[in-house]
Design an enzyme around this catalytic site. Sequence first.
Site, PDB file in Angstrom:
ATOM      1  N   GLY A 100      13.198  -7.756   1.042  1.00  0.00           N
ATOM      2  CA  GLY A 100      12.461  -8.406   0.278  1.00  0.00           C
ATOM      3  C   GLY A 100      13.486  -9.799  -0.147  1.00  0.00           C
ATOM      4  O   GLY A 100      14.990  -9.186  -0.775  1.00  0.00           O
ATOM      5  N   GLY A 102      15.276 -10.467  -2.978  1.00  0.00           N
ATOM      6  CA  GLY A 102      16.191  -9.990  -4.247  1.00  0.00           C
ATOM      7  C   GLY A 102      16.381 -10.927  -5.223  1.00  0.00           C
ATOM      8  O   GLY A 102      16.556 -10.043  -6.780  1.00  0.00           O
ATOM      9  N   ARG A 103      17.035 -12.184  -4.563  1.00  0.00           N
ATOM     10  CA  ARG A 103      17.447 -13.313  -5.540  1.00  0.00           C
ATOM     11  C   ARG A 103      16.937 -14.560  -5.216  1.00  0.00           C
ATOM     12  O   ARG A 103      17.393 -15.776  -4.814  1.00  0.00           O
ATOM     13  CB  ARG A 103      19.106 -12.750  -5.197  1.00  0.00           C
ATOM     14  CG  ARG A 103      19.078 -13.017  -3.882  1.00  0.00           C
ATOM     15  CD  ARG A 103      21.184 -13.302  -4.033  1.00  0.00           C
ATOM     16  NE  ARG A 103      21.579 -13.626  -2.528  1.00  0.00           N
ATOM     17  CZ  ARG A 103      22.585 -13.316  -1.679  1.00  0.00           C
ATOM     18  NH1 ARG A 103      23.976 -14.192  -3.436  1.00  0.00           N
ATOM     19  NH2 ARG A 103      23.427 -13.190  -0.958  1.00  0.00           N
ATOM     20  N   LYS A 123      17.755 -19.980  -3.074  1.00  0.00           N
ATOM     21  CA  LYS A 123      18.384 -18.865  -2.846  1.00  0.00           C
ATOM     22  C   LYS A 123      19.373 -18.781  -4.728  1.00  0.00           C
ATOM     23  O   LYS A 123      20.374 -19.629  -4.575  1.00  0.00           O
ATOM     24  CB  LYS A 123      18.889 -18.600  -1.497  1.00  0.00           C
ATOM     25  CG  LYS A 123      19.812 -17.397  -1.509  1.00  0.00           C
ATOM     26  CD  LYS A 123      20.101 -17.245   0.364  1.00  0.00           C
ATOM     27  CE  LYS A 123      20.934 -16.488   0.657  1.00  0.00           C
ATOM     28  NZ  LYS A 123      21.383 -16.128   2.299  1.00  0.00           N
ATOM     29  N   GLY A 136      21.086 -11.214  -8.186  1.00  0.00           N
ATOM     30  CA  GLY A 136      20.009 -11.787  -8.437  1.00  0.00           C
ATOM     31  C   GLY A 136      20.580 -13.234  -7.999  1.00  0.00           C
ATOM     32  O   GLY A 136      19.700 -14.401  -7.587  1.00  0.00           O
ATOM     33  N   ARG A 186      16.903 -24.478   0.032  1.00  0.00           N
ATOM     34  CA  ARG A 186      16.488 -24.512   1.305  1.00  0.00           C
ATOM     35  C   ARG A 186      15.264 -25.000   2.400  1.00  0.00           C
ATOM     36  O   ARG A 186      14.209 -24.471   1.387  1.00  0.00           O
ATOM     37  CB  ARG A 186      16.830 -23.364   2.179  1.00  0.00           C
ATOM     38  CG  ARG A 186      16.743 -22.525   2.288  1.00  0.00           C
ATOM     39  CD  ARG A 186      17.227 -21.649   2.954  1.00  0.00           C
ATOM     40  NE  ARG A 186      16.392 -20.298   3.037  1.00  0.00           N
ATOM     41  CZ  ARG A 186      17.048 -18.684   3.622  1.00  0.00           C
ATOM     42  NH1 ARG A 186      18.874 -18.911   3.632  1.00  0.00           N
ATOM     43  NH2 ARG A 186      16.536 -17.454   3.510  1.00  0.00           N
ATOM     44  N   ASP A 262      16.042  -8.702   9.149  1.00  0.00           N
ATOM     45  CA  ASP A 262      15.522  -9.653   7.941  1.00  0.00           C
ATOM     46  C   ASP A 262      15.814 -10.368   8.544  1.00  0.00           C
ATOM     47  O   ASP A 262      15.375 -11.902   7.719  1.00  0.00           O
ATOM     48  CB  ASP A 262      15.791  -8.869   7.191  1.00  0.00           C
ATOM     49  CG  ASP A 262      17.025  -9.011   6.574  1.00  0.00           C
ATOM     50  OD1 ASP A 262      17.532  -7.471   7.359  1.00  0.00           O
ATOM     51  OD2 ASP A 262      18.022  -9.100   5.908  1.00  0.00           O
TER      52      ASP A 262
HETATM   53  P1  AMP Z   1      21.354 -11.405   2.874  1.00  0.00           P
HETATM   54  O1  AMP Z   1      22.289 -10.716   3.429  1.00  0.00           O
HETATM   55  O2  AMP Z   1      20.741 -12.973   1.675  1.00  0.00           O
HETATM   56  O3  AMP Z   1      20.219 -11.687   4.327  1.00  0.00           O
HETATM   57  O4  AMP Z   1      20.465 -10.206   1.302  1.00  0.00           O
HETATM   58  C1  AMP Z   1      20.298  -9.336   2.453  1.00  0.00           C
HETATM   59  C2  AMP Z   1      19.311  -8.417   0.952  1.00  0.00           C
HETATM   60  O5  AMP Z   1      20.110  -8.650  -0.325  1.00  0.00           O
HETATM   61  C3  AMP Z   1      17.871  -9.016   0.906  1.00  0.00           C
HETATM   62  O6  AMP Z   1      16.681  -8.063   0.071  1.00  0.00           O
HETATM   63  C4  AMP Z   1      18.911  -9.960  -0.341  1.00  0.00           C
HETATM   64  O7  AMP Z   1      17.623 -10.852  -1.408  1.00  0.00           O
HETATM   65  C5  AMP Z   1      19.449  -8.890  -1.152  1.00  0.00           C
HETATM   66  N1  AMP Z   1      20.653  -9.674  -1.647  1.00  0.00           N
HETATM   67  C6  AMP Z   1      22.133 -10.091  -1.467  1.00  0.00           C
HETATM   68  N2  AMP Z   1      22.234 -10.223  -2.562  1.00  0.00           N
HETATM   69  C7  AMP Z   1      21.507  -9.894  -3.986  1.00  0.00           C
HETATM   70  C8  AMP Z   1      21.838 -10.088  -5.148  1.00  0.00           C
HETATM   71  N3  AMP Z   1      22.995 -10.912  -5.621  1.00  0.00           N
HETATM   72  N4  AMP Z   1      20.949  -9.436  -5.749  1.00  0.00           N
HETATM   73  C9  AMP Z   1      19.837  -8.854  -5.559  1.00  0.00           C
HETATM   74  N5  AMP Z   1      19.244  -9.465  -3.882  1.00  0.00           N
HETATM   75  C10 AMP Z   1      20.420  -9.511  -3.367  1.00  0.00           C
HETATM   76 MG    MG Z   2      18.466 -12.275   4.944  1.00  0.00          MG
END
Ligand code: AMP
Ligand code: MG
Length: 501
Positions: A100, A102-103, A123, A136, A186, A262
Amino acid sequence: MDVTPNDMPNVTTATELHLDNWFVRDLEGMYEPWTATVASAPRLLVLNRALATELGIDAEWLASPDGVATLVGNAVPAGATPVAQAYSGHQFGGFSPRLGDGRALLLGELLGPEGERRDLHLKGSGRTPFARGGDGKAAVGPMLREYLMGEAMHSLGIPTTRALAVVATGDPVVRDTVLPGAVLARVAASHLPVGTFQYAAAHLDTATVRRVADHAIARHYPHVAAAANPYLALLEAVVRAQAELVARWMLVGFIHGVMNTDNTTISGETIDYGPCAFMDAYDPATVFSSIDHGGRYAFGTQPQVVQWNLARLAETLLPLVHEQSDQAVELALEALRRFPADFDEVWSAGMRAKLGLAHPADDGQLVNDLFVLLHAQQIDHTTFFRLLSSAASGDAQPVRSLFDDPGAFESWSAAWTDRLHQERRPSAEVAAGMNLVNPVYIPRNHLVEEALDAASTHDDLAPLRRLLDAITQPFTERPGFEAFAEPAPASFGRHQTFCGT
Ligand code: AMP
Ligand code: MG
């Protein structure tokens, strides 16, 4: 770390921007209503005026304090119901049932003049119920990187999400060092990855998978609703869209770097520019990501990996495809087996265009021989194809000079020239056509790093703006931009990228 209590409404309501919330109305259970953490001192770093205009949003308003407050999440657009979307994901092959946003937050959907619907999404906007151990936040550098890479892909004609703006929050982000924080706004056709289907299947029930599938059909593939088996037709449509997407990546030497389920969209758009990069010297084993130890997401494995991700989508759709599971599996496998042919159609046509060939023929050998040669002599992928157009118009010297052993190039070139001559097209026309598909400017890794470092460390956005200027007209060679076409100097060394920063 505790999630900030989220019952306090954000400071203002932006009335200039009207958003719909079809996702929220349609897919209860697939999100958590949430609002952004307030940024202490928002400051607009880059605004995508061209995209704003395309979306019918007043760029001047976006640049105003109210606009910036909206872009950073401090103000909520009228009628919007911001949510953190729920999804699962296979990450490097291992299943994470609850990922999901997360941020990130889906603010809602923009409706264009023709009724086109596009998500507006933030984001780096603070922790959500899906944040797990994360803070986040997002740092300025990686958010500018997503802006830049998305614009490069869009300018190359490759389906992608696009950044509308990057706003510095004024708040620090703690990584290896303390970095300035930012929020990326975005725009995307939707935020429905394969992981959305996986979440519905893993945590909810077949009825929810059906609701998600119906939503995806209505939003992206309305024509399949009338098919004899709409859910099978949905799978076929996504197989087609992803095969086409990855073929287009391969044609320009793009490496996504983290093709987890994802990050594999139902719409067929490129999403989540983390550890991505354009390859320099051609090598199918190229990996830039610091965490991809096994080379799972190397350049050359991308088609296989996408196909694997599509198989995960197919698994979630099985109960909708046929009530008898063996029949469902058979039908889904048949749809998945279309991937190589779908991929090949786009790849072969794209390769022919790169080589200046107009008419289909059996060019497999010519293309394979070329890549063996480029690999063996470590030739820069982008530079080779760009310089090949001068060879088509009679001057082979620039491209020949790339090779340590020009003899090997000469023998490939003889076969290619024969093939060109069979088509009997004027050489000027051939060369001009090649220059429309072989970019001269891509976001080269050393230039990207330089631009992001200037922005993040010295608050200097000039190198980023100049690089954006180059890569948003990738096919037009312009005086003064010579350095943007050059490969990295040897001193740049082996490039590494980092994700989730
Ligand atoms: P991404 O690499 O942006 O595709 O993120 C993969 C997963 O990690 C997703 O569920 C994001 O929401 C979570 N995520 C990545 N960085 C953070 C962060 N700094 N804080 C919270 N969740 C994160
Ligand atoms: Mg992603």
